[in-house]
Design a protein around this motif. Structure first.
Motif, PDB file in Angstrom:
ATOM      1  N   GLY A   1       0.792  -1.213   0.000  1.00 51.87           N
ATOM      2  CA  GLY A   1       0.000   0.000   0.000  1.00 51.87           C
ATOM      3  C   GLY A   1       0.826   1.265   0.000  1.00 51.87           C
ATOM      4  N   ARG A   2       2.068   1.187  -0.493  1.00 56.33           N
ATOM      5  CA  ARG A   2       2.949   2.347  -0.490  1.00 56.33           C
ATOM      6  C   ARG A   2       3.537   2.581  -1.875  1.00 56.33           C
ATOM      7  N   THR A   3       3.937   3.814  -2.103  1.00 56.96           N
ATOM      8  CA  THR A   3       4.615   4.166  -3.340  1.00 56.96           C
ATOM      9  C   THR A   3       6.083   3.748  -3.246  1.00 56.96           C
ATOM     10  N   GLU A   4       6.800   3.886  -4.320  1.00 60.31           N
ATOM     11  CA  GLU A   4       8.210   3.506  -4.328  1.00 60.31           C
ATOM     12  C   GLU A   4       9.045   4.332  -3.341  1.00 60.31           C
ATOM     13  N   ASP A   5       8.620   5.553  -3.091  1.00 65.02           N
ATOM     14  CA  ASP A   5       9.367   6.384  -2.137  1.00 65.02           C
ATOM     15  C   ASP A   5       8.811   6.298  -0.715  1.00 65.02           C
ATOM     16  N   GLY A   6       7.933   5.312  -0.467  1.00 65.30           N
ATOM     17  CA  GLY A   6       7.492   5.018   0.890  1.00 65.30           C
ATOM     18  C   GLY A   6       6.250   5.738   1.373  1.00 65.30           C
ATOM     19  N   LYS A   7       5.614   6.510   0.522  1.00 64.27           N
ATOM     20  CA  LYS A   7       4.402   7.211   0.959  1.00 64.27           C
ATOM     21  C   LYS A   7       3.201   6.274   0.957  1.00 64.27           C
ATOM     22  N   LEU A   8       2.278   6.511   1.874  1.00 66.25           N
ATOM     23  CA  LEU A   8       1.050   5.730   1.936  1.00 66.25           C
ATOM     24  C   LEU A   8       0.163   6.078   0.749  1.00 66.25           C
TER      25      LEU A   8
ATOM     26  N   LYS B   1      -5.513  14.793   1.587  1.00 66.92           N
ATOM     27  CA  LYS B   1      -4.303  15.576   1.337  1.00 66.92           C
ATOM     28  C   LYS B   1      -3.958  16.477   2.518  1.00 66.92           C
ATOM     29  N   GLU B   2      -4.964  17.127   3.097  1.00 63.55           N
ATOM     30  CA  GLU B   2      -4.719  18.028   4.211  1.00 63.55           C
ATOM     31  C   GLU B   2      -4.238  17.277   5.451  1.00 63.55           C
ATOM     32  N   ILE B   3      -4.813  16.116   5.693  1.00 64.76           N
ATOM     33  CA  ILE B   3      -4.469  15.344   6.890  1.00 64.76           C
ATOM     34  C   ILE B   3      -3.213  14.510   6.668  1.00 64.76           C
ATOM     35  N   GLY B   4      -3.087  13.952   5.470  1.00 63.37           N
ATOM     36  CA  GLY B   4      -1.930  13.102   5.180  1.00 63.37           C
ATOM     37  C   GLY B   4      -0.645  13.872   4.985  1.00 63.37           C
ATOM     38  N   GLY B   5      -0.763  15.065   4.408  1.00 61.70           N
ATOM     39  CA  GLY B   5       0.414  15.889   4.195  1.00 61.70           C
ATOM     40  C   GLY B   5       1.490  15.198   3.374  1.00 61.70           C
ATOM     41  N   GLU B   6       2.727  15.318   3.825  1.00 59.86           N
ATOM     42  CA  GLU B   6       3.868  14.790   3.081  1.00 59.86           C
ATOM     43  C   GLU B   6       3.989  13.275   3.153  1.00 59.86           C
ATOM     44  N   HIS B   7       3.198  12.647   4.000  1.00 62.68           N
ATOM     45  CA  HIS B   7       3.326  11.200   4.193  1.00 62.68           C
ATOM     46  C   HIS B   7       2.459  10.377   3.252  1.00 62.68           C
ATOM     47  N   VAL B   8       1.624  11.027   2.446  1.00 60.16           N
ATOM     48  CA  VAL B   8       0.686  10.276   1.610  1.00 60.16           C
ATOM     49  C   VAL B   8       0.778  10.698   0.149  1.00 60.16           C
ATOM     50  N   SER B   9       0.343   9.789  -0.708  1.00 58.23           N
ATOM     51  CA  SER B   9       0.151  10.061  -2.124  1.00 58.23           C
ATOM     52  C   SER B   9      -1.315   9.777  -2.421  1.00 58.23           C
ATOM     53  N   VAL B  10      -2.069  10.825  -2.748  1.00 56.24           N
ATOM     54  CA  VAL B  10      -3.522  10.700  -2.864  1.00 56.24           C
ATOM     55  C   VAL B  10      -3.950  10.659  -4.329  1.00 56.24           C
ATOM     56  N   THR B  11      -4.800   9.704  -4.651  1.00 60.22           N
ATOM     57  CA  THR B  11      -5.394   9.583  -5.982  1.00 60.22           C
ATOM     58  C   THR B  11      -6.897   9.727  -5.860  1.00 60.22           C
TER      59      THR B  11
ATOM     60  N   LEU C   1      -8.265   0.205  -5.574  1.00 54.13           N
ATOM     61  CA  LEU C   1      -8.818   0.201  -4.221  1.00 54.13           C
ATOM     62  C   LEU C   1      -8.232  -0.930  -3.380  1.00 54.13           C
ATOM     63  N   ALA C   2      -8.017  -2.079  -3.998  1.00 57.73           N
ATOM     64  CA  ALA C   2      -7.411  -3.203  -3.274  1.00 57.73           C
ATOM     65  C   ALA C   2      -5.932  -2.954  -3.009  1.00 57.73           C
ATOM     66  N   ASP C   3      -5.302  -2.202  -3.887  1.00 66.16           N
ATOM     67  CA  ASP C   3      -3.862  -1.957  -3.807  1.00 66.16           C
ATOM     68  C   ASP C   3      -3.518  -0.792  -2.884  1.00 66.16           C
ATOM     69  N   ALA C   4      -4.517  -0.020  -2.494  1.00 65.75           N
ATOM     70  CA  ALA C   4      -4.278   1.192  -1.707  1.00 65.75           C
ATOM     71  C   ALA C   4      -3.912   0.869  -0.266  1.00 65.75           C
ATOM     72  N   GLY C   5      -3.154   1.792   0.339  1.00 64.11           N
ATOM     73  CA  GLY C   5      -2.877   1.668   1.759  1.00 64.11           C
ATOM     74  C   GLY C   5      -4.076   2.066   2.597  1.00 64.11           C
ATOM     75  N   ALA C   6      -4.919   2.960   2.047  1.00 61.12           N
ATOM     76  CA  ALA C   6      -6.138   3.391   2.728  1.00 61.12           C
ATOM     77  C   ALA C   6      -7.108   3.962   1.704  1.00 61.12           C
ATOM     78  N   ILE C   7      -8.389   3.927   2.047  1.00 61.67           N
ATOM     79  CA  ILE C   7      -9.453   4.456   1.197  1.00 61.67           C
ATOM     80  C   ILE C   7     -10.240   5.472   2.010  1.00 61.67           C
ATOM     81  N   VAL C   8     -10.554   6.611   1.388  1.00 63.16           N
ATOM     82  CA  VAL C   8     -11.409   7.612   2.017  1.00 63.16           C
ATOM     83  C   VAL C   8     -12.586   7.853   1.070  1.00 63.16           C
ATOM     84  N   TYR C   9     -13.797   7.556   1.528  1.00 64.82           N
ATOM     85  CA  TYR C   9     -14.969   7.725   0.666  1.00 64.82           C
ATOM     86  C   TYR C   9     -16.184   8.060   1.521  1.00 64.82           C
ATOM     87  N   LEU C  10     -17.330   8.259   0.856  1.00 62.10           N
ATOM     88  CA  LEU C  10     -18.570   8.582   1.552  1.00 62.10           C
ATOM     89  C   LEU C  10     -19.658   7.658   1.028  1.00 62.10           C
ATOM     90  N   LYS C  11     -20.004   6.681   1.821  1.00 63.30           N
ATOM     91  CA  LYS C  11     -20.987   5.691   1.392  1.00 63.30           C
ATOM     92  C   LYS C  11     -22.359   6.342   1.205  1.00 63.30           C
TER      93      LYS C  11
END
Length: 334
Positions: free
Chosen positions: A42-49, A63-73, A95-105
């Protein structure tokens, strides 16, 4: 203040589309997620979530909460009406490959299906992080009075229930969601959990400041009634004591009945409404027709479902402040 429920969301017609998307989602998971999950952390090549967000308000939080530690798509491209999103197999697999999912059911049926099938253990569902309520607009039916100081008394309507997913338009509810998203990111990436909590707290402070700006900005108004095409502003109306009157419903593509349009004509005259609001991602045709028939102005009240070149603001806060200015002008505060 008056907010009323409407028929269940999404519509039956949209569920038919969702069934087709569900098949594509299943095929996508078989062909893509099974292989992408192998050896994936669930991480990018440079280690971001790697975080996948369903549409703009969730992407903004990530993006606001993850900051520099995440790569958001984001799954919903700018300019695409999010309610109508259909996923490609590649998006489904992500979605299966992600480190985390943020959505609104409850907002995007295709995403709901794909998230359920993804098997991802780190999922932040905004609908579960704050309390949903039923909002909408009136339709033809029973007669009874309601609203601000007896507003709309004698108009005929009946009410049909449905949970309103537009929680991000209430800054305080959005702040609640932000804290929940931080917990999910921290669970997926414990090494940076403190940073996520800190960023969420800072974002919540900004949202509370926005809430105060709305409270003060809408305090001394001549009217509390506003007319809009899309019943997206129920939480905002409830928070600040306003009365949302939507031409359509929670679904921006829903068409008003002839009875509803007749009711709106009477309402506009009774409450001296001078503006009909439309939005950037849906057709303004109905709003402009109503405005032309009654000699009213039109203006944009943006549900902040996506940021485009036409948006009056570069991000969530910019658009929300533009919305406040538009409401102040329409309700007679400036």
């Amino acid at each position: 203040m008056n907010v009323r429920p409407i028929r269940p969301f999404p519509s039956a017609g949209r569920r038919i589309t969702t069934a087709a998307v569900a098949l594509a989602a299943t095929l996508g998971l078989v062909t893509l997620s099974a292989c992408s999950a192998v050896g994936s952390d669930g991480r990018t090549e440079d280690g971001k979530l790697k975080v996948v967000a369903s549409f703009y308000p969730m992407e903004f939080l990530a993006k606001e909460i993850g900051g520099e530690h995440v790569s958001v798509t984001g799954l919903t491209k700018p300019g695409v009406e999010p309610h109508d999103l259909e996923l490609t197999p590649r998006q489904t697999g992500s979605l299966a490959d992600a480190g985390a999912i943020v959505y609104l059911k409850g907002l995007q049926p295709a995403v709901d299906t794909a998230v359920d099938q993804s098997g991802n253990k780190h999922v932040a569902d905004a609908a579960s992080l704050t309390r949903l309520e039923e909002h909408g607009t009136a339709v033809e039916g029973d007669e009874h009075g309601h609203g601000e100081e007896g507003a709309h008394e004698g108009h005929e309507h009946h009410e049909e229930g449905g949970a309103d997913p537009h929680v991000w338009l209430d800054p305080l509810k959005y702040a609640e969601v932000a804290k929940g998203v931080a917990k999910t990111l921290g669970s997926a990436d414990p090494d940076h959990a403190r940073d996520y909590d800190k960023n969420a707290a800072a974002l919540a402070d900004r949202l509370h400041a926005l809430d105060r700006k709305y409270t003060e900005g809408l305090k001394n108004r001549a009217s509390g009634v506003f007319v809009t095409t899309h019943a997206a502003f129920g939480y905002l109306a409830e928070r600040y004591g306003l009365d949302q009157e939507a031409i359509g419903g929670l679904d921006p593509e829903s068409e008003p009945s002839a009875a509803r349009m007749k009711d709106l004509h009477a309402l506009v005259k009774d409450h001296h409404v001078g503006t009909v609001f439309f939005e950037t991602l849906a057709s303004p045709k109905t709003a402009r027709t109503l405005a032309k028939d009654l000699g009213l102005r039109t203006d944009v009240l943006d549900p902040v479902e996506g940021i485009t070149d036409d948006s009056k603001g570069r991000d969530y806060f910019g658009v929300m402040e533009s919305n406040l200015t538009a409401l102040q002008k329409a309700l007679g505060t400036k």
